[in-house]
Structure formats: structure tokens, C-alpha cells
Design an enzyme around this catalytic site. Structure first.
Site, PDB file in Angstrom:
ATOM      1  N   MET A 139       0.900  -1.692   0.285  1.00 34.85           N
ATOM      2  CA  MET A 139      -0.197   0.191   0.389  1.00 34.85           C
ATOM      3  C   MET A 139       1.214   1.390  -0.082  1.00 34.85           C
ATOM      4  O   MET A 139       0.993   2.210   0.843  1.00 34.85           O
ATOM      5  CB  MET A 139      -0.919  -0.325   0.894  1.00 34.85           C
ATOM      6  CG  MET A 139      -2.117   0.873   1.280  1.00 34.85           C
ATOM      7  SD  MET A 139      -2.666   0.071  -0.317  1.00 34.85           S
ATOM      8  CE  MET A 139      -4.370   1.201   0.602  1.00 34.85           C
ATOM      9  N   ARG A 189       2.549   4.140  -2.883  1.00 37.02           N
ATOM     10  CA  ARG A 189       1.321   5.295  -3.686  1.00 37.02           C
ATOM     11  C   ARG A 189       0.644   5.172  -4.178  1.00 37.02           C
ATOM     12  O   ARG A 189      -0.703   5.027  -4.598  1.00 37.02           O
ATOM     13  CB  ARG A 189       3.124   6.152  -4.507  1.00 37.02           C
ATOM     14  CG  ARG A 189       3.736   6.750  -3.568  1.00 37.02           C
ATOM     15  CD  ARG A 189       5.072   7.659  -4.258  1.00 37.02           C
ATOM     16  NE  ARG A 189       6.258   6.967  -4.860  1.00 37.02           N
ATOM     17  CZ  ARG A 189       7.106   6.905  -4.014  1.00 37.02           C
ATOM     18  NH1 ARG A 189       7.338   7.990  -3.523  1.00 37.02           N
ATOM     19  NH2 ARG A 189       8.145   6.589  -4.058  1.00 37.02           N
ATOM     20  N   ARG A 235       6.699  -5.693 -11.449  1.00 34.02           N
ATOM     21  CA  ARG A 235       7.877  -6.678 -11.858  1.00 34.02           C
ATOM     22  C   ARG A 235       7.127  -8.671 -11.901  1.00 34.02           C
ATOM     23  O   ARG A 235       6.808  -8.996 -10.576  1.00 34.02           O
ATOM     24  CB  ARG A 235       8.635  -6.465 -10.609  1.00 34.02           C
ATOM     25  CG  ARG A 235       9.803  -5.153 -10.856  1.00 34.02           C
ATOM     26  CD  ARG A 235      10.274  -4.626 -12.929  1.00 34.02           C
ATOM     27  NE  ARG A 235      10.464  -3.891 -11.868  1.00 34.02           N
ATOM     28  CZ  ARG A 235      10.017  -2.264 -12.500  1.00 34.02           C
ATOM     29  NH1 ARG A 235       8.872  -1.935 -12.749  1.00 34.02           N
ATOM     30  NH2 ARG A 235      10.815  -0.927 -12.659  1.00 34.02           N
ATOM     31  N   GLU A 254      10.955 -11.135 -19.630  1.00 35.95           N
ATOM     32  CA  GLU A 254      10.557  -9.803 -20.560  1.00 35.95           C
ATOM     33  C   GLU A 254      10.869  -9.752 -21.166  1.00 35.95           C
ATOM     34  O   GLU A 254      12.316  -9.208 -20.739  1.00 35.95           O
ATOM     35  CB  GLU A 254       9.689  -8.421 -19.427  1.00 35.95           C
ATOM     36  CG  GLU A 254       8.918  -7.500 -18.913  1.00 35.95           C
ATOM     37  CD  GLU A 254       8.534  -7.089 -18.612  1.00 35.95           C
ATOM     38  OE1 GLU A 254       9.111  -5.635 -18.762  1.00 35.95           O
ATOM     39  OE2 GLU A 254       7.903  -7.254 -17.503  1.00 35.95           O
ATOM     40  N   HIS A 296       4.872  -4.194 -20.651  1.00 39.36           N
ATOM     41  CA  HIS A 296       4.937  -3.170 -19.475  1.00 39.36           C
ATOM     42  C   HIS A 296       4.597  -1.587 -20.194  1.00 39.36           C
ATOM     43  O   HIS A 296       5.683  -1.381 -20.241  1.00 39.36           O
ATOM     44  CB  HIS A 296       6.567  -3.392 -19.451  1.00 39.36           C
ATOM     45  CG  HIS A 296       7.395  -3.017 -18.329  1.00 39.36           C
ATOM     46  ND1 HIS A 296       7.881  -4.123 -18.010  1.00 39.36           N
ATOM     47  CD2 HIS A 296       7.140  -2.206 -17.016  1.00 39.36           C
ATOM     48  CE1 HIS A 296       8.375  -2.742 -16.114  1.00 39.36           C
ATOM     49  NE2 HIS A 296       8.137  -1.713 -15.969  1.00 39.36           N
TER      50      HIS A 296
HETATM   51  C1  DGY Z   1       9.332   1.897 -13.423  1.00 40.19           C
HETATM   52  O1  DGY Z   1       8.970   2.874 -13.367  1.00 40.19           O
HETATM   53  O2  DGY Z   1       9.369   1.453 -12.468  1.00 40.19           O
HETATM   54  C2  DGY Z   1       7.859   1.193 -13.984  1.00 40.19           C
HETATM   55  O3  DGY Z   1       8.290  -0.006 -14.192  1.00 40.19           O
HETATM   56  C3  DGY Z   1       8.236   1.651 -15.457  1.00 40.19           C
HETATM   57  O4  DGY Z   1       7.717   3.128 -15.685  1.00 40.19           O
END
Ligand code: DGY
Length: 288
Positions: A130, A132, A202, A231, A250
């Protein structure tokens, strides 16, 4: 200033050569900044990552060498939360499958049982992390009269309970050794068979093989994934063969405005460190 000319990220050896004489590096999340790279770049004193997540950087190794590492928190919060909610809706209401069918020319005759998905309004959403972005997703959920549960380092309920009680689970934790493989077979088994798992953080937070099995075997109803492990997904990867996964490449922070703000922040971080000042958004404050 030297700009990598390729469309694909530099291979590690090429990045090492490019950084040999560099004082600063502005890199993407696809560039691995490990101890080997830092050793090959003896002048380096600033690494500015064009992302909020800095799991591509060996932070300890950078800190030990006195190298500031910058990132872009805040500016992508709302944009990423928008995408998390879009994936939640798309996976719950089977937008991927139904849209693919329409394009393929098989628009089935309307029938009461076609494309039945999960109810979104009034459901229970479990937020893993929890911070931003997790909080921004919770704000969106309020508009759908969704009950929000959360599990994070600073409080909430245990992850196990969150997974058992949630209709939707959305991950918003950073990737680190503690969170790597956070969701595996046992965790997926705890989820409701009607549940939807969303990941915009991620890919490595989820055990991909276990997820494919859960989606195929009905342990969960669907997944909405903006990030995967690996990825990009290579052609023929099992995740690409499951109909109940909505997958985007992504793009969580990919709005014009947000990417401009991220670029400005990444440059400001780099320039500050090169001037010998603290970066405004420093991921390794211990370096100071
Ligand atoms: C990040 O900023 O970590 C994102 O995965 C890409 O914006």
C-alpha cells in the site's frame, strides 16, 4: 554525451564499454547495472534510472562505491494505477478473449452464457503493497464500491489472508530478494477460483510456471499482467497460450505526459549528482 544508438538495449558487454569513461549514466530498467559494470566504470558517480523501480541496479554495490542512484517516484503513480485498474476490469470481464474473437470474425450469437466474467462493483480488492501506487489503486476502487484490503510492510493483514478473502489481488511492491517469487503455487492455491490477479509491478514477483498452471487448471479465474518473467515473453511462451490472461508489454507509465515528467526527473537527478549535489530523488540515501 553519448547516446546508445540501438533500438534494443545494449548487451552488458557493450554497456560496460560505453561506460568506461563516463561520469554519469542515464539508463532504462532494461539495463543491468551490476558490480561488474560499476568496476568497469571507475569515474562513474551518478546512475539515473528512468523508472521508479531500481531492481536493475545493484544498490549496495553503488552505495559502497559512493555512486548516487536516482529514480522517478511520484510522477507515474496515477498513470500506473490507471493501468492496473484497466487490467483488473479487462481480466474480470474477459475483454482480451472477447475482443480477439471479434477481430477473428467469430462474434457469437448473443447468448445468456457467453463470456461470463466476474462482478467488479462491490467486490473485494486485496492490495499487496500500500505505497504510492497501491493507494492510488485503492482510490479508484472506491468509485466501484469495492472493499479494499491491504497487506504491506507497514500494516494491513497477512498476505495469506488477503489472498483468501480477495476477489481481485493487485501487486504493488518493489522487487527485491524478499519479494522475488512472492506469489507461487501455494499462494495461488489460497486464492478463490473466481479471483483475478493483477501485476503492474515486476514480473519476478510471480512464479510464472505456477501462474500458468493456476490459469489453466482453474485455481484462479484470470490474470491481468503488465509485467512478466521473462520480459519480453518469447514467441510460444506458455503464458501466451492461456486465454484467461490479459497481457500488456510493460506500459504502466506509458502516457505522453508521464513519460515527459519521468525524463525531466531522470535528467535533473543526473545533473544534480554531476554538479556534486544530492539527487532530488535518490534511491540510495545512505550514499550521502
Ligand atoms: C517503473 O518506473 O518502475 C515502471 O516499471 C516503468 O515505468
Amino acid at each position: 554525451m553519448e547516446v546508445w544508438p540501438g533500438r534494443l538495449p545494449p548487451a552488458p558487454a557493450d554497456l560496460r564499454v560505453a561506460c568506461r569513461e563516463a561520469d554519469g549514466l542515464l539508463c532504462l530498467l532494461t539495463d543491468r547495472v551490476d558490480a561488474e559494470l560499476l568496476d568497469a566504470a571507475p569515474r562513474l558517480r551518478a546512475v539515473s534510472v528512468f523508472a521508479v523501480g531500481v531492481d536493475n541496479v545493484d544498490l549496495d554495490a553503488a552505495t559502497r562505491r559512493g555512486i548516487q542512484v536516482g529514480h522517478t517516484p511520484g510522477v507515474l503513480t496515477e498513470t500506473t494505477a490507471d493501468l492496473a485498474f484497466a487490467l483488473l476490469l479487462a481480466a474480470a470481464r474477459r475483454l482480451g478473449e472477447s475482443e480477439r474473437d471479434v477481430r477473428a470474425g467469430c462474434w457469437p450469437v448473443w447468448s445468456p452464457g457467453a463470456y461470463l466474467g466476474e462482478e467488479v462493483h462491490g467486490a473485494t480488492l486485496g492490495i499487496g503493497g500500500m505505497g504510492r501506487i497501491g493507494s492510488a489503486v485503492a482510490r479508484r476502487a472506491a468509485g466501484f464500491e469495492i472493499e479494499v484490503l491491504h497487506s504491506s510492510r507497514s500494516g494491513g493483514i497477512a498476505l495469506e489472508e488477503l489472498l483468501e478473502r480477495s476477489d481481485f489481488a493487485s501487486l504493488h511492491v518493489p522487487l527485491n530478494p524478499e519479494t522475488h517469487g512472492l506469489i507461487g503455487e501455494a499462494e495461488l492455491e489460497r486464492m478463490k477460483p473466481t479471483a483475478v490477479l493483477v501485476n503492474t509491478a515486476r514480473g519476478e514477483l510471480i512464479d510464472t510456471d505456477a501462474l500458468v498452471d493456476a490459469l489453466r487448471g482453474g485455481a484462479i479465474a484470470a490474470a491481468g499482467l503488465d509485467v512478466t518473467d521473462p520480459e519480453p515473453l518469447p514467441a510460444g511462451h506458455p503464458l501466451l497460450t492461456v486465454d484467461n490472461a490479459v497481457i500488456t508489454p510493460h506500459i504502466g507509465s506509458a502516457s505522453r505526459r508521464t513519460r515527459e515528467l519521468m525524463a525531466d526527473m531522470a535528467v535533473d537527478n543526473l545533473l544534480a549528482a554531476l554538479r556534486g549535489e544530492p539527487m532530488p530523488h535518490l534511491a540510495n540515501p545512505e550514499v550521502r
